[in-house]
Every structure is written in C-alpha cells, then in structure tokens.
Design an enzyme around this catalytic site. Structure first.
Site, PDB file in Angstrom:
ATOM      1  N   HIS A 161       0.777  -0.877   0.093  1.00  0.00           N
ATOM      2  CA  HIS A 161      -0.044  -0.620  -0.414  1.00  0.00           C
ATOM      3  C   HIS A 161       0.954   1.271   0.121  1.00  0.00           C
ATOM      4  CE1 HIS A 161      -3.852  -1.662   0.682  1.00  0.00           C
ATOM      5  NE2 HIS A 161      -3.394  -2.617   0.911  1.00  0.00           N
ATOM      6  N   ASP A 369       3.356   9.404  -1.319  1.00  0.00           N
ATOM      7  CA  ASP A 369       2.110   8.236  -0.881  1.00  0.00           C
ATOM      8  C   ASP A 369       2.497   7.710  -1.941  1.00  0.00           C
ATOM      9  OD1 ASP A 369       0.288   8.777   0.582  1.00  0.00           O
ATOM     10  OD2 ASP A 369      -0.570   9.930   0.299  1.00  0.00           O
TER      11      ASP A 369
HETATM   12  P1  ADQ Z   1      -3.222   6.409   4.128  1.00  0.00           P
HETATM   13  O1  ADQ Z   1      -1.501   7.236   4.038  1.00  0.00           O
HETATM   14  O2  ADQ Z   1      -3.748   6.315   5.199  1.00  0.00           O
HETATM   15  O3  ADQ Z   1      -3.065   4.993   3.681  1.00  0.00           O
HETATM   16  P2  ADQ Z   1      -5.123   7.686   1.998  1.00  0.00           P
HETATM   17  O4  ADQ Z   1      -4.941   6.930   0.842  1.00  0.00           O
HETATM   18  O5  ADQ Z   1      -4.999   9.372   1.619  1.00  0.00           O
HETATM   19  O6  ADQ Z   1      -4.041   7.420   3.056  1.00  0.00           O
HETATM   20  O7  ADQ Z   1      -6.503   7.229   2.990  1.00  0.00           O
HETATM   21  C1  ADQ Z   1      -6.272   7.787   4.358  1.00  0.00           C
HETATM   22  C2  ADQ Z   1      -7.855   7.332   4.356  1.00  0.00           C
HETATM   23  O8  ADQ Z   1      -8.490   7.620   5.971  1.00  0.00           O
HETATM   24  C3  ADQ Z   1      -8.932   8.620   3.146  1.00  0.00           C
HETATM   25  O9  ADQ Z   1      -9.806   7.396   3.190  1.00  0.00           O
HETATM   26  C4  ADQ Z   1      -9.136   9.409   4.286  1.00  0.00           C
HETATM   27  O10 ADQ Z   1     -11.117   9.644   3.979  1.00  0.00           O
HETATM   28  C5  ADQ Z   1      -9.625   9.148   5.563  1.00  0.00           C
HETATM   29  N1  ADQ Z   1      -9.091   9.969   5.893  1.00  0.00           N
HETATM   30  C6  ADQ Z   1      -8.349  11.003   6.282  1.00  0.00           C
HETATM   31  N2  ADQ Z   1      -8.305  12.235   7.199  1.00  0.00           N
HETATM   32  C7  ADQ Z   1      -9.482  12.096   7.889  1.00  0.00           C
HETATM   33  C8  ADQ Z   1     -10.383  12.230   8.918  1.00  0.00           C
HETATM   34  N3  ADQ Z   1     -10.274  13.501   9.572  1.00  0.00           N
HETATM   35  N4  ADQ Z   1     -11.133  11.681   9.660  1.00  0.00           N
HETATM   36  C9  ADQ Z   1     -12.402  10.877   8.576  1.00  0.00           C
HETATM   37  N5  ADQ Z   1     -11.268  10.513   7.578  1.00  0.00           N
HETATM   38  C10 ADQ Z   1     -10.290  10.749   7.349  1.00  0.00           C
HETATM   39  C11 ADQ Z   1      -2.306   4.309   3.404  1.00  0.00           C
HETATM   40  C12 ADQ Z   1      -1.400   4.944   1.733  1.00  0.00           C
HETATM   41  C13 ADQ Z   1      -1.455   5.538   0.958  1.00  0.00           C
HETATM   42  C14 ADQ Z   1      -3.016   4.755   0.203  1.00  0.00           C
HETATM   43  C15 ADQ Z   1      -3.342   3.892   0.741  1.00  0.00           C
HETATM   44  C16 ADQ Z   1      -4.437   3.098   0.391  1.00  0.00           C
HETATM   45  O11 ADQ Z   1      -0.009   5.364   3.136  1.00  0.00           O
HETATM   46  O12 ADQ Z   1      -0.561   5.566  -0.057  1.00  0.00           O
HETATM   47  O13 ADQ Z   1      -3.838   5.345  -1.149  1.00  0.00           O
HETATM   48  O14 ADQ Z   1      -2.943   2.999   2.126  1.00  0.00           O
HETATM   49  O15 ADQ Z   1      -3.162   1.837  -0.440  1.00  0.00           O
END
Ligand code: ADQ
Length: 461
Positions: A161, A369
């Site tokens: 991921h 990311d």
């Molecule tokens: P993350 O590093 O957690 O994931 P991301 O892909 O942006 O990053 O996903 C974050 C999730 O958390 C999103 O669905 C977002 O809506 C939710 N989120 C963030 N802040 C929030 C808040 N304040 N309240 C509620 N929800 C919140 C890891 C990797 C990424 C990759 C994903 C999936 O680091 O690069 O995209 O896995 O593989």
C-alpha cells in the site's frame, strides 16, 4: 470458487449489524470475502496481558456477515519491535524516502520476523488445499516465505500500500536482501504504480538476483512469479452519493456555517510526515502574502487525526504543526478571521464528503504517497456543474492517474502558492473539463475493480 483468505496487520471489523466499517478498501475486500466464503486474519488491536505473555498465541475466531474473522492479541514486546519498531521506524520512513528518520535496531528486526512467524504458525492449521491468500502491506513482507517453509503450496499474493523506493534508498535497510528474497516467495506482487514496479525491478537488477520478464512476470532468487500494477481506488459511486446528500443535510450545514462564504482550500490527512502538512501550511502562508486581496476571504481547513502516537517522530510532528499553524494565525489572522483551521479529529465519511464538496480547492500535497485516496475522494465529491480544483503532489501515486489535477512539487512552497491562486481563478469550463477527465477514470477504476483485478491476476499466477 476457492476460499479467499486476507491477512493484514489490522482487521477492520464489521459493526453490530454486520455491515463493513466505512472505507473503500474494507468494503471491497468484504464483498470479495463474502463471495468466496472468506476468512480475514490479523492482529486484534489488543495487547496481551502481562501475566499471559508466556502462553502460546491463540486466535479468537468469530463470524459476522458471512465472513470469518480470526484475530490474535500481541504481546507489548511484539508491538514495540514489530509494529512501532521495524515496520513504522524503518520500513515506513525508508519506503517514503526518509532515510534520515529511520532507526534500525537488530532486536526490532528480529521482532518483525518473530511476529511474521507467529502469523504463519496461526494461519497454517486453518488452510485448505485450494485457498487463495492475499497478504497486505509492509508489516507482512516475510509471511509467504514463512508459510512456504511450513509446507504451504497455496497461491499467495502480496499488495504493497506504500511506495516502493529507488534502489539506493532500499539498500540503506541493512536486511534489504532478505526483504527482496521474501517477496519472491509470493505468486503475485502488486504495486500502486509503474514507478513502484520499476523501482522494484531496478533493486533486483542492481542486486544481480533477478529481473522483469515478458508478460508481467518476474524472475528472482530462482523463482518465477507475477508482478503488476494495481492502483487502488475508492467506492466512487458511494462518495458521489454522500456528497450529494450532504447538500440537503441541515445538521451538516449548521456545522459549516462558520466557513460558509469563504474560499476554502481543504487538506485531509492522517498526521504523518509523509503527508507534507507543514510544507502545505507554509505554502498557504506564502499564498496569502503574495495575494493580499485573498486575506480575510480564503482559509485552509486542515483536518488531521493523530496517528502512531507511540512513535516519537509523530509526537514531535504534532507539536511542530500546531506551532506553525499558531504562528501563521498569529501573523495573519484578525479578530473575525483565521487563515488556518487545524483540527485533530476523525470525521464521519458523510461529513468529509460534504466538506470536500464545499471546498474550492483540494490541497493534496504529500511529499511521497503510495496512492492517496483523499485526492480521489475530493474529486468524487465535487458538484458536476461547479467542481473545485484538485492540486496534487507529483509524488503521490494518484498523480499517475488524475491528469486533470494541477500537479505540483510539494517541496516548492511558491509553486504551491501559485497553484492555489491559479485554482481560485480557473474559469468554470476549464474546471468542468478537468473534473470530467478525472471522474471518468474514477468511475471506471473504482475499488471493486482494483480488488477484482488483483484477485484475477492471482488466479492466473
Ligand atoms: P494512508 O496513508 O492512510 O493510506 P490515504 O490513501 O490518503 O492515506 O487514505 C486515508 C483515508 O483516511 C482516506 O480514506 C481518508 O478519507 C481517511 N481520513 C483521513 N483523514 C480523515 C479524517 N480526519 N476523518 C476521517 N477520515 C479521514 C495508505 C497509503 C496510501 C494509500 C492507502 C491505500 O499511505 O498511499 O493510498 O494506504 O492503499
């Protein structure tokens, strides 16, 4: 159809009525697990009581909504060494190209392997001949090798991921070769982007232990396995619906009333140094300095739940960002206007969807990311006739797909500041054209397609 077994560090459990927890990936994996009589195995999130630390590990098994969940507690030492230690203080920073933050300790590396052996020991007795196993993420790289050592001949797939780093960066992990060899025990290794796959292939070539072959295969350490690019996505239709519903939701409108009437740029990220939050706040400060007419009319809404609070770098970062936002608000704010609204809270998905929709700019500027799902959620939540503009870091995996975004270098605050102004003055027809291009991609490539493509790749492996 063969039974599907998903293994991940944390297991998103369904709520009391059996519905999967919110979040595209959990929903898509739940759907696949339901179809395939599935089992999800991982850490329960609980620490083993001290007096039970010497007892052999056990799984607590339960069924909900047609899926079996098998969870184990971990001892504090396991968590310290495997999760907070090697996974989050070595692999996470290095795979995000932050060699300066990696702290390698031999005992933590042994803890990482010990917990992977523990997962293999727990999983082996549950396996049936045709089961297909899908392992998730950097916590569990060695799992297939451990299962093979115990005689497992099932198909095993691995999905990373986070990004795969360039060779010289990976080679700073003292046991990089053991990690590479571990991956060669899988039948399919999946990455988010072609850049990650080519970095992986370069590591094998430089090490002289393998290379990519024709047709999506790879040879390494004397074994041939499939390798591929499977960009993860979101439940696009769900996000569109949530955002539409938010427009008519009175309670939500009350929450927004304080920011209504302002041009809002939104950032939503877990608190993590890879997300570039302090660079983003600095870019916003420069944007206000360069565009005096925006002062008092524009604000940055930064929503950032805390994460990994046991890791010292994360505690320090929490303090740094809070201080920086305080400084910017002190420098530029007035009695009735604050330029940066910084909130350490987790919000419900419908609230997030509503906030994305009201924000004129989605500011998604990670330093690195794997994919970044927030970028995709922001796009899916926009009003088709009046969409906002996505500003996206070129170092997010999502930049390989979302070509309607304004791509920026997050290390260059002036470039990000200019992009914010460009987004705010962008004419409607240009915004609609950019949004349509991105939305077409997201409607075709949602999280269900990601899941199906990975599983069909694994079946063919
Ligand atoms: P993350 O590093 O957690 O994931 P991301 O892909 O942006 O990053 O996903 C974050 C999730 O958390 C999103 O669905 C977002 O809506 C939710 N989120 C963030 N802040 C929030 C808040 N304040 N309240 C509620 N929800 C919140 C890891 C990797 C990424 C990759 C994903 C999936 O680091 O690069 O995209 O896995 O593989």
């Amino acid at each position: 159809m063969a039974r599907l077994i998903v293994v991940s560090n944390r297991v998103p459990l369904p709520d009391k009525d059996g519905s999967p927890p919110p979040g595209g990936m959990a929903i898509a994996l739940n759907a696949a697990l339901k179809r395939q009589d599935g089992l999800w195995i991982g850490w329960s999130g609980e620490v083993k009581p001290e007096e039970k630390e010497d007892e052999p590990p056990r799984l607590s098994v339960r069924e909900a909504g047609g899926i079996t969940y098998a969870l184990t507690d971990l001892a504090q030492k396991d968590l310290d060494e495997y999760y907070n230690g090697f996974a989050n203080r070595v692999l996470w920073p290095i795979f995000h190209c932050r060699v300066d933050l990696a702290e390698y300790a031999r005992h933590e590396m042994s803890g990482y392997y010990r917990v992977n052996r523990l997962f293999a020991d727990l999983l082996m007795p549950l396996l049936q001949e045709d089961d297909v196993i899908w392992v998730h993420d950097y916590h569990l790289i060695p799992l297939a090798e451990e299962l093979r050592k115990r005689g497992c001949r099932n198909r095993i797939g691995f999905f990373l991921h986070i990004p795969w780093p360039p060779a010289d960066i990976l080679f700073t992990v003292p046991i990089y070769d053991t990690l590479l060899r571990g991956l060669s025990s899988y039948d399919l290794v999946g990455f988010h982007t072609d850049y990650d796959l080519s970095n992986f292939a370069e590591c094998l070539r430089r090490e002289g232990c393998g290379d990519l072959l024709e047709g999506g295969y790879c040879r390494a350490y004397g074994r041939v396995f499939r390798c591929g690019v499977f960009p993860i996505s979101i439940d696009t239709a769900e996000f569109e619906t949530l955002a539409e519903q938010s427009a008519g939701d009175k309670a939500l409108r009350m929450t927004y009333r304080r920011i209504e009437g302002y041009d809002v740029a939104i950032g939503v990220d877990r608190l993590d140094y890879s997300k570039g939050i302090d660079q983003r706040v600095e870019a916003f400060r420069r944007f206000l300095h360069a565009n005096a007419h925006r002062v008092g009319k524009t604000l940055l809404l930064q929503i950032t739940p805390k994460s990994r609070t046991e890791v010292p770098e994360y505690m320090a970062m929490q303090k740094d960002i809070a201080e920086l936002t305080g400084r910017v608000n002190g420098e530029l704010g007035t009695i009735d206007w604050m330029p940066v609204h910084y909130i350490n809270q987790s919000l419900e998905r419908r609230e997030l969807a509503g906030l994305y929709r009201m924000a004129r700019v989605g500011l998604v500027t990670p330093l690195r990311d794997g994919m970044n799902l927030v970028a995709k959620e922001y796009v899916a939540a926009q009003h088709p006739q009046d969409p906002g503009v996505l500003i996206l870091s070129r170092f997010a995996g999502a930049a390989r797909e979302l070509d309607g975004a304004i791509l920026v270098n997050p290390y260059d605050p002036e470039a990000v500041a200019n992009a914010i102004e460009r987004a705010l003055v962008m004419p409607l027809d240009a915004r609609v054209e950019r949004w349509n291009a991105m939305m077409t991609r997201l409607r075709e490539h949602d999280v269900y397609r990601w899941c199906d493509e990975f599983l069909s790749g694994l079946r063919q492996a």
